[in-house]
Design a protein around this motif. Structure first.
Motif, PDB file in Angstrom:
ATOM      1  N   GLN A   1      15.323  -4.153  14.230  1.00 22.05           N
ATOM      2  CA  GLN A   1      16.363  -3.334  14.852  1.00 22.05           C
ATOM      3  C   GLN A   1      17.714  -3.878  14.435  1.00 22.05           C
ATOM      4  N   ASP A   2      18.597  -2.967  14.007  1.00 17.35           N
ATOM      5  CA  ASP A   2      19.910  -3.407  13.552  1.00 17.35           C
ATOM      6  C   ASP A   2      20.933  -3.353  14.682  1.00 17.35           C
ATOM      7  N   ALA A   3      22.184  -3.714  14.356  1.00 21.58           N
ATOM      8  CA  ALA A   3      23.260  -3.785  15.346  1.00 21.58           C
ATOM      9  C   ALA A   3      23.569  -2.427  15.960  1.00 21.58           C
ATOM     10  N   LYS A   4      23.243  -1.343  15.274  1.00 19.94           N
ATOM     11  CA  LYS A   4      23.519   0.013  15.772  1.00 19.94           C
ATOM     12  C   LYS A   4      22.344   0.592  16.551  1.00 19.94           C
ATOM     13  N   GLY A   5      21.240  -0.158  16.657  1.00 19.85           N
ATOM     14  CA  GLY A   5      20.080   0.318  17.391  1.00 19.85           C
ATOM     15  C   GLY A   5      19.042   1.026  16.534  1.00 19.85           C
ATOM     16  N   ASN A   6      19.274   1.143  15.222  1.00 20.01           N
ATOM     17  CA  ASN A   6      18.301   1.765  14.321  1.00 20.01           C
ATOM     18  C   ASN A   6      17.073   0.872  14.216  1.00 20.01           C
ATOM     19  N   ILE A   7      15.887   1.492  14.152  1.00 21.52           N
ATOM     20  CA  ILE A   7      14.632   0.742  14.127  1.00 21.52           C
ATOM     21  C   ILE A   7      13.848   1.041  12.858  1.00 21.52           C
ATOM     22  N   LEU A   8      13.312  -0.009  12.255  1.00 15.94           N
ATOM     23  CA  LEU A   8      12.429   0.087  11.097  1.00 15.94           C
ATOM     24  C   LEU A   8      11.150  -0.656  11.443  1.00 15.94           C
ATOM     25  N   LYS A   9      10.003   0.042  11.340  1.00 15.85           N
ATOM     26  CA  LYS A   9       8.711  -0.584  11.620  1.00 15.85           C
ATOM     27  C   LYS A   9       7.910  -0.658  10.333  1.00 15.85           C
ATOM     28  N   MET A  10       7.358  -1.851  10.055  1.00 15.43           N
ATOM     29  CA  MET A  10       6.531  -2.050   8.875  1.00 15.43           C
ATOM     30  C   MET A  10       5.256  -2.780   9.285  1.00 15.43           C
ATOM     31  N   ARG A  11       4.129  -2.368   8.684  1.00 19.40           N
ATOM     32  CA  ARG A  11       2.838  -3.017   8.937  1.00 19.40           C
ATOM     33  C   ARG A  11       2.688  -4.209   8.003  1.00 19.40           C
TER      34      ARG A  11
ATOM     35  N   ILE B   1       0.849  -1.178   0.000  1.00 17.70           N
ATOM     36  CA  ILE B   1       0.000   0.000   0.000  1.00 17.70           C
ATOM     37  C   ILE B   1       0.890   1.234   0.000  1.00 17.70           C
ATOM     38  N   ASP B   2       1.913   1.249   0.826  1.00 19.95           N
ATOM     39  CA  ASP B   2       2.918   2.302   0.858  1.00 19.95           C
ATOM     40  C   ASP B   2       4.252   1.649   1.184  1.00 19.95           C
ATOM     41  N   ASP B   3       5.296   2.449   1.344  1.00 19.27           N
ATOM     42  CA  ASP B   3       6.619   1.879   1.590  1.00 19.27           C
ATOM     43  C   ASP B   3       6.713   1.082   2.887  1.00 19.27           C
TER      44      ASP B   3
ATOM     45  N   LEU C   1       9.694 -11.764   1.976  1.00 17.42           N
ATOM     46  CA  LEU C   1       9.176 -10.410   2.158  1.00 17.42           C
ATOM     47  C   LEU C   1      10.148  -9.400   1.547  1.00 17.42           C
ATOM     48  N   ASP C   2      10.125  -9.339   0.220  1.00 16.29           N
ATOM     49  CA  ASP C   2      11.077  -8.501  -0.512  1.00 16.29           C
ATOM     50  C   ASP C   2      11.054  -7.049  -0.077  1.00 16.29           C
ATOM     51  N   ARG C   3       9.870  -6.507   0.196  1.00 16.22           N
ATOM     52  CA  ARG C   3       9.770  -5.094   0.588  1.00 16.22           C
ATOM     53  C   ARG C   3      10.526  -4.839   1.895  1.00 16.22           C
ATOM     54  N   LEU C   4      10.428  -5.753   2.853  1.00 20.76           N
ATOM     55  CA  LEU C   4      11.157  -5.607   4.113  1.00 20.76           C
ATOM     56  C   LEU C   4      12.653  -5.538   3.847  1.00 20.76           C
ATOM     57  N   TRP C   5      13.164  -6.455   3.038  1.00 18.77           N
ATOM     58  CA  TRP C   5      14.606  -6.509   2.786  1.00 18.77           C
ATOM     59  C   TRP C   5      15.076  -5.301   1.974  1.00 18.77           C
ATOM     60  N   ARG C   6      14.233  -4.805   1.057  1.00 21.10           N
ATOM     61  CA  ARG C   6      14.596  -3.583   0.311  1.00 21.10           C
ATOM     62  C   ARG C   6      14.676  -2.377   1.239  1.00 21.10           C
ATOM     63  N   MET C   7      13.739  -2.282   2.196  1.00 18.84           N
ATOM     64  CA  MET C   7      13.762  -1.160   3.134  1.00 18.84           C
ATOM     65  C   MET C   7      14.966  -1.259   4.069  1.00 18.84           C
ATOM     66  N   ILE C   8      15.326  -2.453   4.494  1.00 13.58           N
ATOM     67  CA  ILE C   8      16.524  -2.637   5.319  1.00 13.58           C
ATOM     68  C   ILE C   8      17.753  -2.188   4.544  1.00 13.58           C
ATOM     69  N   GLU C   9      17.824  -2.520   3.262  1.00 15.57           N
ATOM     70  CA  GLU C   9      18.933  -2.075   2.418  1.00 15.57           C
ATOM     71  C   GLU C   9      18.897  -0.563   2.214  1.00 15.57           C
TER      72      GLU C   9
END
Length: 122
Positions: A96-106, A5-7, A29-37
């Motif tokens: 959450q990555d090794a540096k503490g950055n957070i990505l939330k996806m619905r 629906i959105d990014d 879940l390609d969209r998740l991995w693209r956003m992580i990249e």
């Protein structure tokens, strides 16, 4: 293939129990991995699957090798049990990555022409 629906939203074509499904579901879940990249998140990645009430359904760890391939492993499954097996949608993938950055996806599930708002795990 999941539709978006959105990014920050992933819509899967059918209801899936994300707490007990195989890791290949998350690998797809390609969209998740693209956003992580896109956000240059550093491995290892911890992915928590959380329902709408904040109950953690599953924790997955993602590591990356030199060939730019992600390897997934279950850290824990269902650390908190929903009452009577009910999960409130939508689900959220908190990464959450090794540096503490957070990505939330619905994460939504398409049923017919609508997005399903309730999943019974029984």
């Amino acid at each position: 293939m999941p539709q978006a629906i959105d990014d920050f939203t992933i819509v899967l074509p059918e209801l899936t129990d994300m707490a007990t499904c195989g890791l290949e579901m998350y690998d797809g879940l390609d969209r998740l991995w693209r956003m992580i990249e896109r956000y240059k998140m550093a491995a290892p990645i911890a992915i928590r699957v959380v329902d709408n009430t904040g109950i953690c359904l599953r924790v997955i760890r993602g590591t990356r090798d030199q060939a730019a391939c992600w390897h997934l492993e279950d850290v824990t499954t269902a650390p908190e049990s929903p009452l009577e097996g009910e999960v409130e949608l939508p689900l959220t993938l908190n990464s959450q990555d090794a540096k503490g950055n957070i990505l939330k996806m619905r994460l939504h599930f398409r049923v017919g022409r609508t997005t399903e708002g309730y999943l019974d795990r029984t």
